[in-house]
Design an enzyme around this catalytic site. Sequence first.
Site, PDB file in Angstrom:
ATOM      1  N   ASP A 208       0.845  -1.199   0.000  1.00  0.00           N
ATOM      2  CA  ASP A 208       0.000   0.000   0.000  1.00  0.00           C
ATOM      3  C   ASP A 208       0.882   1.252   0.000  1.00  0.00           C
ATOM      4  OD1 ASP A 208      -2.272   1.525   0.054  1.00  0.00           O
ATOM      5  OD2 ASP A 208      -2.743   1.158   2.164  1.00  0.00           O
TER       6      ASP A 208
ATOM      7  N   GLU B 133       2.850   4.797  -4.209  1.00  0.00           N
ATOM      8  CA  GLU B 133       2.830   5.634  -5.438  1.00  0.00           C
ATOM      9  C   GLU B 133       4.130   6.408  -5.647  1.00  0.00           C
ATOM     10  OE1 GLU B 133       0.298   5.454  -3.181  1.00  0.00           O
ATOM     11  OE2 GLU B 133      -0.807   4.106  -4.498  1.00  0.00           O
TER      12      GLU B 133
ATOM     13  N   ASP C  21      -8.968   3.063  -2.946  1.00  0.00           N
ATOM     14  CA  ASP C  21      -9.894   3.536  -1.913  1.00  0.00           C
ATOM     15  C   ASP C  21     -11.180   4.035  -2.554  1.00  0.00           C
ATOM     16  OD1 ASP C  21      -7.894   2.906  -0.188  1.00  0.00           O
ATOM     17  OD2 ASP C  21      -7.157   4.948   0.031  1.00  0.00           O
TER      18      ASP C  21
END
Length: 947
Positions: A464, A467, A628
């Site tokens: 997670d 990015e 999300d």
Amino acid sequence: MITAAVILGLLLLAPAIWFQSDLLSGYVRNIPWFLNTKHSLDTSSCPGYTLSSLSETYSGLTAQLSLSGNACNAFGHDIANLTIDVKYETETRLHVNIFDTDQRQFIIPESVIKRPESPSASYAQSSDLEFNYDASPFAFWITRRSEAHGTPIFDTRDHSVPFVFEDRYLQVASILPLDTNIYGLGEVVSSSGFRRDMGSNGSDGTIQTMWTRDDADPLDENIYGSHPVYMEHRFDEKTQKSQSHGVFLLSAAGADILLSTPPGAKNSRIEYRLLGGTLDFYFFSGPTPQKVIEQYGAVVGLPGWQPAWAFGFQLCRWGYHNIDETRETVRRMREASVPLEVIWNDIDLYHDVRDFTTDPTSFPGDEMRAFIRELKSNHQHYIPILDGAIAHQVNDTDVYDPYTSGVEKGVFIMNPDGSEHIGQVWPGFTVFPDWFGEHTQAWWTDALTNWSQHGVEFSGIWLDMNEASSFCEGSCGTGANLSDSKLPFLLPGAPGNPISGYPECYNSTVSGPSGNITVDGISTHACDDGYQPKVKRRVFSVESGADADEPPYSIHNGNGKLSARGLASNGVHAGGLTELDVHNLWGMMSSKATHVAMGSILPGERQFMISRATFPSSGRYTGHWLGDNFSLWQYMHYDIQGILQFQIFQVPFVGADTCGFIGNTDEELCNRWMQLSAFAPFYRNHNIKAAIGQEPYRWDSVASASRNAMAIRYALLPYWYTLFANASTIGTPPVRALFFEFPDEPELFAVDRQFLVGRDILVTPVLTPGAESVDGIFPGRNSVIWRDWYTHGIVDTNSGSYTTLAAPLGHINVHIREGSAILLHAQPAYTIAETREGPYSLLISLSAEGRAFGTAYIDDGISSPPGPNKILTFSVLDGQARIHADGPFDVAQKLQEIAVLGVGRKPTKVLLEGKATKNWMYIERTQELIANGVDGDLNRPLSLVWL
Ligand SMILES: *[C@@H]1O[C@H](CO)[C@@H](O)[C@H](O)[C@H]1NC(C)=O
Ligand SMILES: *[C@@H]1O[C@H](CO)[C@@H](O)[C@H](O)[C@H]1NC(C)=O
Ligand SMILES: *[C@@H]1O[C@H](CO)[C@@H](O)[C@H](O)[C@H]1NC(C)=O
Ligand SMILES: *[C@@H]1O[C@H](CO)[C@@H](O)[C@H](O)[C@H]1NC(C)=O
Ligand SMILES: *[C@@H]1O[C@H](CO)[C@@H](O)[C@H](O)[C@H]1NC(C)=O
């Protein structure tokens, strides 16, 4: 995991009874792009290039391009000398690489993405595609050899968009047919659907920005992954035939890719604007959608093999606060008889929210070990989260080995002045691994190994925040107080930030605060306003960076500045690489590093990984969840386009947070969504901290709907498994848009409320509240028979238009295509392992001519590299079903039953292996022949004949 600004957004909207995601995303941008200084994009004075020194090579040609006039220096410095290399790499793949002759621009190293082998033969004369060019001003276009005078598939002769190649700005555009069908370019949640919006007459269209970015599923903006690849599907009105092709730009550069139709134009256009790098294009000739995707897979690499257990149902939430709650969830799932294959923990697991730890009080390591072993003894699995950033030591006495050993080994990203690049994520201040570092892999492998040795005996990993995400804008600065681990926002559920949103049409006087509907059925739950999707559209504008650290051309990054909620774009990686050039690679490289680490921790086993950030070639290492999302009907619909996009991207193991992540769900939405996701490759229910519980056992109707859908999913496991074997060996997408299979039916080109699993299973979910029925289109225009999964009855379809199907709550419409033969598990059980131990059955759906065909791939479900296999081929013709078995794998489970749908009359005799059998029955109503008690050995050929 939710991002900082979204939580702020929720805070601001807390009084709203239900929230609108478009409002939310209005709040999430730190610096809205439209507030940046705007300049007009004027490249009209850019001189273009002239081609010279052309020479033919073994597999194509090479030539020089030189600037045709004075540099325009539009958003950087024009590069005087370029080289163009054209390679006919296979019959179906043409590679056009335009780079600066001095090779100073960034290109993705071979060590990061390995390129295909050089062609072993010359395809220049036999390729499906042909390269054509004008020397001055230089332009090129690609045609199909079979239609040399047809419309090119790519054509840069649009001189209103000059060809620009500068150090910090590259621009090239192609003319496209008016309002053509484009799919891909992502990652995005597109308000216009799976088919991308080309705009019309100067308005709207699409800006797809390539900049991996943490934001909670906003519409029409760049998000977690960057995928500069698209498929175009062209339909010829005259012949009523279609052809697909693909275009891939192998570039990690931050970029805008625009789809538009200029005012008054007879054509649409695709335009690339890049912040650096080179123009390294691959063209794929298709000509079918599936071939395009396979051809793309041959360049970026095919998806890794999934373990069989990966297809089981998985459950997670942010807010399983301790091991007891986690264990209790597992127990309640079993108590409710809802299959659970994998239980996950979010960052609750960690000590001080630090990677590679477990909280000593709530998740003690030795108890975790015992818990995970107990799961394993029940054929269940455990997956923990692993965040991208590494906590910074808060003071000199703080002991955190992943940080200190990382500093010793020099594995973190630095600032240009040689200091640590400090960001901020869940634990407080953090540093970020530099995947280009020489010692980073060994350090990462050590950290993961230690973690697994200290109780977290994971079966897979959830990556997670990769990015990479950071709550500061760029570097948090040298002055940061490292001991202050307060976050710049309130966590969901903290005082002042309750989760108060519910799905569209949720009516608190009908439904309780637990999100349930208590009145029998849903008839009283009708939504007054009807269901209207909320859509926010973006407008085109041209902008230029306002900040000295930013490149002069400012891409339409949803966060505004490139460094907003991310690393500073001048962050330094090993070898002097800058974050600006390599930002988009971070998530993929973290997946690759984790893949290597897991290879040593779980040797010989197939890996399971889900990553939020992705890039071309990510599918080799990981699957993906759609980030999300929101507990909204609108987002359940977007789930489908997300799954389809990632089939194009060659990351086919994908799915959304079922029942929705942000906000509270409700019983009806969760009921429908648990059924929809049972037909997605990755099937996980995941929930935000402090929202009402949404485990399927929370409501009787959801538990029941889940059990029913899961029974179908587990029955279909051999089919899923075969689809994924094909993905891993030839790149065929397991989940398909309807037009992938029926490419000549234009009414299907924009369909994204239905999808196909493989060739044969059509899924038509309910995507709106208060529905008792659903409209579905049945591809094939009445020339294809579709049979209902449950009743086996033939659907009375409307040719080329929609058919209304009954869809009471708890029922998902599933239809079987004619001509199919699908191997099933006859006894779906609680886990995948137990299901696989049971017998098989075979479901045959005959065409009007009495034919059917299918295959099944079987192996041990876990070995890596895959060990021996058995490939079964089912052919049905003239009242004979034959099974052919090939390969050394021993299939221990027997074939119990064969059901044949479409047997026109009751047979007078049924022969199994040439011998008459009495173990059969015929159902007149559905023209169904069922041979039971087959007890067939699937290691040998088998036949069933009916007379
Ligand atoms: C471009 O190439 C020409 C011809 O080889 C050479 O004379 C010139 O110096 C090059 N220009 C630059 C900026 O490298
Ligand atoms: C296209 O837009 C222009 C204004 O930009 C308008 O004058 C023209 O009528 C439009 N054409 C069509 C076909 O809508
Ligand atoms: C240093 O950090 C550790 C870990 O957070 C903490 O327990 C300790 O009290 C801190 N020491 C000082 C002197 O602040
Ligand atoms: C359903 O909602 C009602 C009203 O809030 C509540 O009393 C009941 O406990 C809820 N039932 C479940 C199963 O959550
Ligand atoms: C909520 O449901 C009640 C009872 O059916 C109804 O009277 C009311 O109009 C509904 N409210 C809205 C906003 O739909």
